[in-house]
Design an enzyme around this catalytic site. Structure first.
Site, PDB file in Angstrom:
ATOM      1  N   SER A  76      17.635  11.835  35.146  1.00 44.65           N
ATOM      2  CA  SER A  76      17.648  13.240  35.581  1.00 44.65           C
ATOM      3  C   SER A  76      18.440  14.179  34.686  1.00 44.65           C
ATOM      4  O   SER A  76      18.327  15.399  34.826  1.00 44.65           O
ATOM      5  CB  SER A  76      18.225  13.342  36.987  1.00 44.65           C
ATOM      6  OG  SER A  76      17.202  13.108  37.918  1.00 44.65           O
ATOM      7  N   LYS A  79      16.535  16.833  32.963  1.00 41.46           N
ATOM      8  CA  LYS A  79      16.049  18.043  33.644  1.00 41.46           C
ATOM      9  C   LYS A  79      16.681  19.313  33.075  1.00 41.46           C
ATOM     10  O   LYS A  79      16.050  20.367  33.007  1.00 41.46           O
ATOM     11  CB  LYS A  79      16.358  17.947  35.145  1.00 41.46           C
ATOM     12  CG  LYS A  79      15.591  16.845  35.856  1.00 41.46           C
ATOM     13  CD  LYS A  79      16.134  16.593  37.255  1.00 41.46           C
ATOM     14  CE  LYS A  79      15.310  15.524  37.981  1.00 41.46           C
ATOM     15  NZ  LYS A  79      15.903  15.098  39.245  1.00 41.46           N
ATOM     16  N   TYR A 201       6.914  13.836  32.745  1.00 41.43           N
ATOM     17  CA  TYR A 201       8.183  13.814  33.486  1.00 41.43           C
ATOM     18  C   TYR A 201       8.824  12.416  33.409  1.00 41.43           C
ATOM     19  O   TYR A 201      10.008  12.271  33.128  1.00 41.43           O
ATOM     20  CB  TYR A 201       7.955  14.242  34.938  1.00 41.43           C
ATOM     21  CG  TYR A 201       9.168  14.019  35.807  1.00 41.43           C
ATOM     22  CD1 TYR A 201      10.295  14.845  35.683  1.00 41.43           C
ATOM     23  CD2 TYR A 201       9.225  12.965  36.724  1.00 41.43           C
ATOM     24  CE1 TYR A 201      11.431  14.625  36.457  1.00 41.43           C
ATOM     25  CE2 TYR A 201      10.355  12.737  37.494  1.00 41.43           C
ATOM     26  CZ  TYR A 201      11.449  13.568  37.356  1.00 41.43           C
ATOM     27  OH  TYR A 201      12.572  13.339  38.109  1.00 41.43           O
ATOM     28  N   TYR A 253      23.285  17.467  42.715  1.00 43.63           N
ATOM     29  CA  TYR A 253      22.506  17.337  43.965  1.00 43.63           C
ATOM     30  C   TYR A 253      23.333  17.818  45.165  1.00 43.63           C
ATOM     31  O   TYR A 253      23.996  18.843  45.070  1.00 43.63           O
ATOM     32  CB  TYR A 253      22.031  15.889  44.176  1.00 43.63           C
ATOM     33  CG  TYR A 253      21.452  15.262  42.952  1.00 43.63           C
ATOM     34  CD1 TYR A 253      20.360  15.856  42.309  1.00 43.63           C
ATOM     35  CD2 TYR A 253      21.963  14.099  42.414  1.00 43.63           C
ATOM     36  CE1 TYR A 253      19.809  15.278  41.184  1.00 43.63           C
ATOM     37  CE2 TYR A 253      21.423  13.524  41.280  1.00 43.63           C
ATOM     38  CZ  TYR A 253      20.350  14.126  40.681  1.00 43.63           C
ATOM     39  OH  TYR A 253      19.812  13.556  39.562  1.00 43.63           O
ATOM     40  N   VAL A 271      20.220   8.884  37.640  1.00 40.81           N
ATOM     41  CA  VAL A 271      20.326   7.567  38.283  1.00 40.81           C
ATOM     42  C   VAL A 271      20.546   6.422  37.287  1.00 40.81           C
ATOM     43  O   VAL A 271      20.755   5.287  37.681  1.00 40.81           O
ATOM     44  CB  VAL A 271      19.109   7.245  39.193  1.00 40.81           C
ATOM     45  CG1 VAL A 271      19.100   8.108  40.432  1.00 40.81           C
ATOM     46  CG2 VAL A 271      17.807   7.330  38.433  1.00 40.81           C
TER      47      VAL A 271
HETATM   48  N1  GLN Z   1      13.292   9.461  37.018  1.00 44.72           N
HETATM   49  C1  GLN Z   1      14.093   9.573  38.200  1.00 44.72           C
HETATM   50  C2  GLN Z   1      13.264  10.055  39.388  1.00 44.72           C
HETATM   51  O1  GLN Z   1      12.465  10.912  39.234  1.00 44.72           O
HETATM   52  C3  GLN Z   1      15.238  10.499  37.945  1.00 44.72           C
HETATM   53  C4  GLN Z   1      16.091  10.707  39.171  1.00 44.72           C
HETATM   54  C5  GLN Z   1      17.544  10.864  38.868  1.00 44.72           C
HETATM   55  O2  GLN Z   1      18.038  10.509  37.811  1.00 44.72           O
HETATM   56  N2  GLN Z   1      18.269  11.355  39.844  1.00 44.72           N
HETATM   57  O3  GLN Z   1      13.403   9.580  40.471  1.00 44.72           O
END
Ligand code: GLN
Length: 325
Positions: A76, A79, A201, A253, A271
């Site tokens: 993530s 992003k 993505y 988050y 994650v």
């Molecule tokens: N690729 C992961 C997902 O879309 C990324 C989520 C994350 O790092 N919080 O679930």
């Protein structure tokens, strides 16, 4: 104020940076709480012991400790950078019609859109990130992926690659993200081929980095979008304010409010167990430790950043007068 520091001030404290990093490393090394992200099968195979912390200052000095060359996928944290590319491709006004800037208080993978506008809440949660990725321009899937990889190269200063095992692992199991994408298709927030958008993505999430790369990317944002080592402009400086603002309010988050309160600088977690934190005009911080708390943030990463912010006086609103610079 702490955020008025300049390079001269930085030099005064730069010598102890390594001492602080070593100190934090030994303090948190024994911490074992948290779990690996196992909803992406490949991520469940990662060694949970791995741990590294890295600082890159805006004048390009690097301080690091632990497994700082260990590679992992960015997840993530990507992003943030995809949002910058979408802003460059379309300008902020158009991007705002597709993705909001409101914190959700919900989990990163919540299947939820803003009731009224039907937009995803912000670009730092999955829904907003998938919408953001759908905005990246290119005449086909390959060109779009190459633009994303080239963007990462500008931030890290080295060629970017996708971890194919992690990509395919998420592609074959990412039904929740598929559901989110379909919900946005339903409301006209995405108008391209869903599978192609999801592929891009998942690929951007599977880009390989190490802890030093994370700190370099964060330092680039701290340095008006210019990579402090290569001197390359990774993102137009006029977009950095918008990127850092959504990181500050939404990057961690449903822990973002508490993070803003205690750590006080823009950040983003993934994650994979990585966290980037940006002290504007000063430094970028990268932490990697794969054991996650219930919100999907690295347990050691959060602890390290809280303590680093306190010890180096990085909180943006700290005006107590006893900050280091
Ligand atoms: N690729 C992961 C997902 O879309 C990324 C989520 C994350 O790092 N919080 O679930």
């Amino acid at each position: 104020m702490a955020n008025q520091g300049n390079l001269e001030d930085l030099e005064i404290v730069s010598a102890p940076f390594l001492a602080v990093l070593n100190d934090l490393f030994s303090k948190y090394k024994s911490q074992r709480e948290g779990t690996l992200a196992n909803y992406i099968p490949e991520l469940a195979k990662v060694n949970p012991e791995l741990f590294s912390i890295c600082i890159v200052t805006v004048d390009g000095q690097t301080y690091q400790v632990g497994d700082y060359q260990q590679q992992f996928t960015i997840q993530s944290i990507s992003k943030v950078f995809a949002y910058g590319l979408a802003l460059e491709d379309h300008g902020r006004d158009y991007v705002l019609t597709r993705v909001g800037v409101e914190p959700t208080g919900d989990a990163f993978n919540a299947i939820i859109l803003d009731e009224k506008s039907k937009r995803p809440y912000n670009p730092m949660v999955n829904a907003g990130a998938i919408a953001t990725t759908s905005l990246i321009k290119g005449s086909g899937a390959t060109e779009r992926l190459n633009r994303v990889l080239d963007m990462f190269r500008r931030y890290t200063g080295r060629d970017a690659l996708v971890d194919i095992s992690v990509f395919t692992s998420e592609r074959s199991t990412g039904h929740r993200n598929r559901a989110i994408a379909h919900l946005m298709l339903n409301f006209g927030m995405i108008d391209q081929n869903i599978e192609e958008v999801l592929d891009l993505y998942f690929q951007q999430c599977a880009v390989i980095v190490n802890c030093q790369d994370l700190a370099m990317m964060a330092a680039t944002l701290a340095n008006k979008g210019v990579n402090p080592v290569t001197g390359e402009q990774a993102v137009e400086s006029r977009h950095v304010k918008d990127i850092l603002s959504v990181m500050y309010t939404c990057g961690m988050y449903n822990f973002s409010g508490e993070w803003a309160y205690t750590v006080g600088i823009p950040a983003k977690s993934g994650v994979c167990g990585g966290i980037i934190a940006v002290a504007p005009h000063k430094m970028g911080i990268g932490v990697f430790s794969p054991l996650l708390d219930v919100r999907g943030n690295s347990v050691r990463g959060v602890n390290v950043c809280e303590e680093l912010s306190r010890r180096l006086g990085l909180h943006l609103f700290d005006c107590s007068g006893d900050t280091k610079f």
